[in-house]
Design a protein around this motif. Structure first.
Motif, PDB file in Angstrom:
ATOM      1  N   ARG A 173       0.825  -1.207   0.000  1.00 37.54           N
ATOM      2  CA  ARG A 173       0.000   0.000   0.000  1.00 37.54           C
ATOM      3  C   ARG A 173       0.859   1.258   0.000  1.00 37.54           C
ATOM      4  NH1 ARG A 173      -4.525   2.527   4.135  1.00 37.54           N
ATOM      5  NH2 ARG A 173      -5.669   3.626   2.493  1.00 37.54           N
ATOM      6  N   TRP A 204       5.607  -5.924  -7.848  1.00 36.95           N
ATOM      7  CA  TRP A 204       5.041  -4.577  -7.843  1.00 36.95           C
ATOM      8  C   TRP A 204       5.276  -3.844  -9.159  1.00 36.95           C
ATOM      9  CZ3 TRP A 204       7.150  -2.522  -2.499  1.00 36.95           C
ATOM     10  CH2 TRP A 204       6.592  -3.301  -1.469  1.00 36.95           C
ATOM     11  N   LEU A 209       1.431  -4.278  -9.732  1.00 32.91           N
ATOM     12  CA  LEU A 209       0.791  -3.046  -9.271  1.00 32.91           C
ATOM     13  C   LEU A 209       1.258  -1.808 -10.026  1.00 32.91           C
ATOM     14  CD1 LEU A 209       0.914  -3.665  -5.410  1.00 32.91           C
ATOM     15  CD2 LEU A 209      -1.006  -4.025  -6.975  1.00 32.91           C
ATOM     16  N   VAL A 241      -1.627  -2.945   4.296  1.00 35.22           N
ATOM     17  CA  VAL A 241      -2.576  -3.978   3.894  1.00 35.22           C
ATOM     18  C   VAL A 241      -2.693  -5.005   5.011  1.00 35.22           C
ATOM     19  CG1 VAL A 241      -3.000  -5.852   2.247  1.00 35.22           C
ATOM     20  CG2 VAL A 241      -2.088  -3.658   1.455  1.00 35.22           C
ATOM     21  N   ASP A 253      -1.688 -14.402  -4.067  1.00 37.56           N
ATOM     22  CA  ASP A 253      -1.748 -13.239  -3.182  1.00 37.56           C
ATOM     23  C   ASP A 253      -3.125 -12.597  -3.319  1.00 37.56           C
ATOM     24  OD1 ASP A 253      -1.574 -10.296  -2.577  1.00 37.56           O
ATOM     25  OD2 ASP A 253       0.439 -10.890  -1.953  1.00 37.56           O
ATOM     26  N   LEU A 255      -4.229  -9.666  -2.799  1.00 41.49           N
ATOM     27  CA  LEU A 255      -4.198  -8.338  -3.408  1.00 41.49           C
ATOM     28  C   LEU A 255      -3.913  -8.425  -4.899  1.00 41.49           C
ATOM     29  CD1 LEU A 255      -4.240  -5.240  -3.105  1.00 41.49           C
ATOM     30  CD2 LEU A 255      -1.776  -5.360  -2.649  1.00 41.49           C
ATOM     31  N   ALA A 263      -6.679  -3.621  -7.644  1.00 36.44           N
ATOM     32  CA  ALA A 263      -5.790  -3.621  -6.483  1.00 36.44           C
ATOM     33  C   ALA A 263      -5.382  -2.192  -6.121  1.00 36.44           C
ATOM     34  CB  ALA A 263      -4.555  -4.471  -6.773  1.00 36.44           C
ATOM     35  N   ARG A 264      -5.016  -1.397  -7.130  1.00 38.55           N
ATOM     36  CA  ARG A 264      -4.619  -0.021  -6.846  1.00 38.55           C
ATOM     37  C   ARG A 264      -5.799   0.770  -6.277  1.00 38.55           C
ATOM     38  NH1 ARG A 264       0.424   1.897  -9.288  1.00 38.55           N
ATOM     39  NH2 ARG A 264      -0.389   3.989  -8.885  1.00 38.55           N
ATOM     40  N   ALA A 266      -8.322  -0.384  -4.570  1.00 33.72           N
ATOM     41  CA  ALA A 266      -8.572  -0.850  -3.203  1.00 33.72           C
ATOM     42  C   ALA A 266      -7.614  -0.194  -2.210  1.00 33.72           C
ATOM     43  CB  ALA A 266      -8.441  -2.368  -3.128  1.00 33.72           C
ATOM     44  N   LEU A 267      -6.398   0.108  -2.659  1.00 32.78           N
ATOM     45  CA  LEU A 267      -5.388   0.690  -1.771  1.00 32.78           C
ATOM     46  C   LEU A 267      -5.475   2.215  -1.701  1.00 32.78           C
ATOM     47  CD1 LEU A 267      -2.302  -1.477  -2.821  1.00 32.78           C
ATOM     48  CD2 LEU A 267      -3.836  -1.820  -0.864  1.00 32.78           C
ATOM     49  N   ILE A 278      -9.480  -5.570   1.155  1.00 33.25           N
ATOM     50  CA  ILE A 278      -8.959  -6.361   0.037  1.00 33.25           C
ATOM     51  C   ILE A 278      -9.923  -7.524  -0.195  1.00 33.25           C
ATOM     52  CG2 ILE A 278      -6.971  -7.578  -0.903  1.00 33.25           C
ATOM     53  CD1 ILE A 278      -6.526  -4.596  -0.215  1.00 33.25           C
TER      54      ILE A 278
END
Length: 416
Positions: A173, A204, A209, A241, A253, A255, A263-264, A266-267, A278
């Motif tokens: 995050r 990442w 991400l 997270v 995973d 996330l 995912a982005r 959600a963060l 998540i």
């Protein structure tokens, strides 16, 4: 008052100062074209024999400024006027302060004019037929850079190590938040680099991400500067997270299984001090999912453009304040949301809060979805100037949605 209208207001104040003999050497000021330039011809000097197309740039205040907007026009014309920038600003200040819609003028630094708008005025009066058309035209002409500081920073240090640094712990995050902040800060004229305390998780990167880290390593002993440089360091440390219960080594995973976009979101959608959720709720294609509403609204703006082309007409900015009675929500909420976009971007950068931008995109999307039934002609209706104006507003909404999603690192699909 939109930035376009404010630019014209500043030029009118300059023209009155020239007419009164308080500013000399600027020639006969011509009418303002579209804002965006910096000064007159030949680098900003005039021979006093012909109208001079000075063009005023109005933008959100940079660090050290105040108010709603700022302009450096006094610095631009000072040389031609034979006065110091501060003296030029003091000439323009009382003239601007007397304009309708302006509450106060503050002079900062060598001569920056900081403009605070009058919150007590009727906002609707600034978004009438001409104001709404000017706003929509401004959004469409600037495109994804609407709300960005113009121009982008050109005086950044050549050595990347001299840039201000956003340092964050090795946690997804924090990495996503820092990555989005870098994009938003650049839009507001500030370049930064990203540093992770440890080697970042390779997932990442683009396949996961979308986070790209410039460097990593142990934080320096001096928390105020980066090692070996004088660059400032800012620590980004949001609520992390939630750590999942132990799972088999081969289990995906939670996330990353959402995909990069969900995912982005959600963060980033929750404030940094709130714990992110998540779960698959970010994937459902229902109105209860804010991410879906934003991306669906963008796809609808693109569909309207395609459908209008099939009907033989294109967009043209105009009056959208009067809508058919079948539309429960007129165009004003959408106009207000678009006009507020530059302020939201500036606040997101200033407070290091991408969640402000994410929530604003939901406001824009909801206002557009309420407005969209009025865009295309129905039944035996023929395309008119009103339909072209409404299509332009819809396209402006799509521009803001796509640009905002890009700053969050999230894609904007044309088909959904």
């Amino acid at each position: 008052m939109t930035p376009v209208e404010l630019s014209r207001t500043v030029l009118r104040a300059m023209r009155r100062a020239v007419d009164d003999g308080e500013l000399r050497g600027l020639g006969e000021l011509s009418d303002l074209g579209e804002p965006g330039g910096l000064g007159g011809p030949g680098g900003g000097e005039s021979d006093g024999t012909a109208p001079t197309p000075w063009r005023v740039v109005v933008e959100r205040p940079r660090p050290g400024g105040c108010g709603d907007y700022a302009t450096n026009v006094a610095l631009q014309v000072a040389r031609a006027a034979g006065q110091s920038p501060r003296e030029v600003a003091e000439v323009l200040s009382p003239r601007l302060a007397g304009e309708p819609g302006i509450a106060s003028i503050d002079i900062t630094g060598p001569g920056f004019l900081n403009i605070t708008l009058d919150r007590g005025t009727d906002t609707a009066s600034h978004l009438g037929s001409s104001g709404s058309a000017a706003l929509v035209r401004d959004v469409l002409e600037r495109g994804a850079r609407y709300g960005h500081v113009d121009p982008e920073p050109a005086d950044a240090p050549r050595d990347p190590r001299a840039l201000p640094t956003l340092r964050f712990p090795c946690e997804p995050r924090a990495a996503v938040l820092a990555d989005s902040l870098r994009r938003i800060l650049r839009s507001q004229g500030t370049l930064v680099r990203l540093t992770c305390d440890e080697a970042p998780d390779p997932r990442w990167a683009a396949a996961g991400l979308g986070v790209h880290v410039d460097t990593h390593g142990t934080p320096p002993a001096d928390a105020g500067t980066d090692a070996g440089t004088d660059a400032a360091v800012e620590i980004i440390r949001p609520v992390p997270v939630p750590v999942p219960l132990p799972a088999p080594a081969a289990a995906p995973d939670p996330l990353l299984s959402l995909g990069p976009d969900a995912a982005r979101w959600a963060l980033l959608y929750p404030a940094a001090h709130d714990r992110p959720r998540i779960s698959d709720e970010h994937l459902v294609q229902r109105a209860s999912n804010p991410l879906f509403r934003v991306r669906y609204a963008y796809s609808r703006t693109r569909a309207l453009t395609r459908n209008a082309a099939a009907l033989g007409f294109t967009s043209a900015p105009g009056d959208v304040t009067a809508l058919p009675s079948r539309i429960p929500s007129p165009g004003r909420p959408l106009l207000y949301a678009l006009a507020d976009h530059p302020r939201i971007l500036a606040a997101a950068a200033r407070h290091r809060a991408p969640d402000r931008l994410a929530r604003h995109l939901v406001v824009v999307a909801d206002a557009f979805l309420a407005f969209q039934p009025a865009v295309l002609p129905l039944g035996d209706e023929k395309p008119s100037a009103a339909h072209r104006a409404r299509l332009a507003l819809a396209e402006a909404a799509g521009t803001v949605l796509a640009g905002g999603l890009s700053l969050l690192g999230i894609s904007a699909p044309e088909y959904l």
